[in-house]
Write an enzyme that holds these catalytic residues in place. Structure first.
Site, short mmCIF file in Angstrom:
data_model
loop_
_atom_site.label_atom_id
_atom_site.label_comp_id
_atom_site.label_asym_id
_atom_site.label_seq_id
_atom_site.Cartn_x
_atom_site.Cartn_y
_atom_site.Cartn_z
N GLY B 16 47.25 48.34 45.06
CA GLY B 16 46.19 47.56 44.43
C GLY B 16 46.72 46.55 43.44
CG ASP B 17 47.02 45.57 39.09
OD1 ASP B 17 46.92 44.38 39.42
OD2 ASP B 17 47.10 45.96 37.92
#
Lengths: 159, 159
Positions: B16-17
């Site tokens: 995700g990040d």
């Protein structure tokens, strides 16, 4: 019910790049003029749409749409599904616990009473105000004070 | 060794990040003029620094620094640690497999030969070129062609 490994993966992804939110939405056809709308949302470039479809298959809920900016967005907004998803993810979440708990709290109220009293609705709407800060939201959101004002003008809420 | 639940959480967060990357870095004191630097990086607002410290405790590697823009950054750049981290996360990664596999491939070469031949170094440098596209990087990165040119000028590489 998904495996702990799948749920912890999704919790990690949600903490990194997903969004737990609840918003006040104006609804002219609603009894109290506003809807309290909880949501769980994930974004990806359109080339990774298959990933969002996988998430959708994990939760058996929500819908995917293509945005005009080249992103795909998977969101779940129905109260029962949001409740189920967050209850499953809660044990694995490490960053967005406050958002998760607050939405679960609001959703519990929304689930159990199809007709909230104006006073109870307003109490919930005040909890929604907290989210703008929790999510560092830059968007203009509707505040509980606006709902209260509407209810006052419409004589829905007897002070 | 961390539990499957912790590893799948971190894999989700990374998808995700987080960022899996490898870059060519100019090093005037290096024999071949350049370093091939793999990295695994996570960012958070400084208020969530404790989360990065938790990640650091999971991997027992890397360092955290405070950036001027209000973010904290946890990065692992030493070859052995990057290898260990990605090998552990690989089974759980769902979006960044290509980045993960390519870094593992490059790192395997870097680990086993402390003195790569200029030709082998250049072969690896060409694999690094792929990353700009994989990560949709907007930063200006050093290309293998630049390394080849340097080696030519310095008579390191015999054509």
């Amino acid at each position: 019910m998904s495996s702990p490994e799948v749920l912890s993966y999704v919790a990690g992804f949600l903490d990194g790049d997903g969004c737990i939110n609840v918003q006040l939405v104006r609804r002219k056809d609603y009894r109290l003029g506003y809807q309290i709308r909880p949501s769980v949302t994930f974004f990806q470039k359109q080339k990774h749409r298959a990933f969002l479809e996988w998430l959708q298959s994990v939760f058996q809920a929500g819908y995917i749409r293509e945005r005009k900016d080249g992103m795909s967005e998977y969101s779940v907004v129905d109260v029962k599904s949001v409740d189920q998803i967050l209850a499953q993810l809660r044990p694995y979440i490490r960053l967005k616990q406050r958002q998760c708990d607050l939405v679960l709290e609001i959703v519990a109220e929304l689930k159990h009473s199809s007709r909230l009293s104006p006073q109870d609705f307003l109490t919930l709407a005040r909890k929604v105000d907290v989210f703008e800060e929790l999510n560092d939201s830059k968007k203009r959101t509707i505040k509980s004070s606006q709902v209260a004002e509407f209810m006052g003008v419409q004589h829905i809420l007897i002070p």
